[in-house]
Design an enzyme around this catalytic site. Structure first.
Site, mmCIF file in Angstrom:
data_model
loop_
_atom_site.group_PDB
_atom_site.id
_atom_site.type_symbol
_atom_site.label_atom_id
_atom_site.label_comp_id
_atom_site.label_asym_id
_atom_site.label_seq_id
_atom_site.Cartn_x
_atom_site.Cartn_y
_atom_site.Cartn_z
ATOM 1 C CE1 TYR A 144 -6.429 3.811 -1.522
ATOM 2 C CE2 TYR A 144 -4.532 3.663 -0.036
ATOM 3 C CZ TYR A 144 -5.896 3.085 -0.564
ATOM 4 O OH TYR A 144 -6.600 2.044 0.194
ATOM 5 C CE LYS A 177 -7.901 -3.564 -3.927
ATOM 6 N NZ LYS A 177 -8.669 -2.447 -2.644
ATOM 7 C CB SER A 237 -0.819 -0.057 1.128
ATOM 8 O OG SER A 237 -1.745 1.206 1.224
#
Length: 382
Positions: free
Chosen positions: A151, A254, A128
């Protein structure tokens, strides 16, 4: 031959009376109570909870349980292979350890331990953006492929820097998460006023960029406050065009639920789409991923791989996903449970159990390998 199962897992504190009491785990679910006993209540709620009334969180599990697989008989299969190809590389199973933030909340070794366990099991580990260990440390710890999950941040220069670091560190794929314009309202975290402890940081961000995540306020999720400050809320397909041009790595998108978005992702140049509702942690009331998976598979029509995320708990669930048309699955919360219960050893045991379950499921379904499982028929409702 079945993979060996570790029986020497440490138990950080006594587990509640139940099926795991003084006995080694025999399935991924057995790690849940071990993990709950090992971490503070607020951390457990952060990992275990979903958004809103947790309707979608519950729906993920219920939808998978409704999928019945029609096994084939007299196929002569007695020792199936679990290996499968994901993004052009053969993996020991059609399984990826899902990207999950702040793993040092669960165990001091955090992401490094889970990446090493995934590498030892021969499956990819997705790291992540909000990991509590740096990209460079994790790629050094993992014996197998590391996929970097991105992100989208308000600071485009920081996005570019993260991409450069992922390339330099040798990440094997890039997974961009598109379903977090803002963090879903996770009531457990709000009630707990949940904030990160001082020793758990967003290690990939420059110093000070995660200060809000450490600022505990009653009735406020510090995690939500932090992501609201640093995440870009208005991601568009043009941004994905920029990303596709910016990276030579295989690209996964995703957070896809609508088949129309899956088609658009393929048009942008995605090598795979991940059907995901973020484990029931974003839009509460979104459909269970197993419910929409066949429509997404049909829409993509072989032009990209399709992976299923959210709710996978067993080798039987992997078989169900394959039978519904998925190329593979992402495995999330159970790996955090195993990490909390026993660090790298716990995670290795969990993946060994999953491999055994998948092998058993393939044998019972008459499938020589995961590719054969994609030809199975399914029924919904039992």
């Amino acid at each position: 031959m079945a993979d060996p199962v570790r029986t020497d897992l440490p138990t950080p504190r006594p587990a509640p009376a139940g099926p795991t009491d003084d006995r080694p785990p025999v399935c991924l679910g057995d790690f849940a109570e071990l993990a709950r006993a090992a971490v503070p209540p607020g951390v457990w709620d952060y990992v275990d909870g979903g958004s809103g009334a947790e309707t979608t969180l519950a729906a993920n599990r219920a939808a998978l349980d409704r999928v019945a697989v029609l096994p084939r008989m007299l196929t002569g299969v007695d020792d199936p292979r679990t290996a499968a190809t994901l993004l052009g590389r053969e993996q020991a199973m059609p399984v990826v350890v899902a990207p999950m933030a702040y793993q040092r909340l669960l165990h001091p070794d955090g992401e490094s331990a889970l990446a090493a366990a995934a590498g030892a099991a021969g499956v990819p580990y997705a790291l992540s953006t909000l990991s509590s260990t740096t990209i460079e440390e994790v790629t050094a710890a993992g014996a197998g492929p590391v996929w970097f999950q991105l992100y989208w941040l308000r600071d485009r220069a920081l996005v570019a820097d993260l991409l450069d670091r992922a390339h330099t560190a040798g990440c094997a794929a890039l997974m961009v998460t598109v379903d977090v314009p803002v963090l879903g309202r996770r009531r457990r975290d709000v009630r707990n006023g949940f904030a990160l402890p001082p020793d758990v940081t967003a290690a990939n961000l420059p110093g000070g960029r995660d200060d809000l995540a450490h600022t505990g306020t009653p009735g406020v999720s510090a995690i939500a406050a932090h992501t609201g400050a640093v995440f870009a809320p208005a991601l568009t397909w043009a941004d994905l065009d920029w990303l596709r041009d910016r990276t030579p790595l295989p690209l996964l998108v995703k957070g896809i639920l609508d088949p129309r978005d899956a088609v658009r992702a393929v048009q942008v140049g995605a090598d795979a789409v991940v059907v995901s509702n973020h484990g029931g942690r974003q839009l509460d009331g979104a459909p269970a991923t197993a419910t929409v998976l066949p429509e997404v598979v049909a829409a993509v029509d072989g032009r990209a791989e399709v992976l299923l995320d959210s709710g996978i708990r067993s080798g039987t669930d992997v078989l169900r996903a394959l039978a519904l048309g998925a190329t593979g699955v992402l495995l999330g919360r159970p790996m955090l449970w195993a990490l909390a219960a026993g660090g790298r050893a716990g995670a290795e045991t969990a993946l060994a159990l999953l491999a055994t379950e998948l092998r058993d499921a393939l044998t019972l379904a008459g499938c020589a390998d995961p590719a054969a499982a994609r030809d199975l028929r399914t029924l919904t409702g039992g």
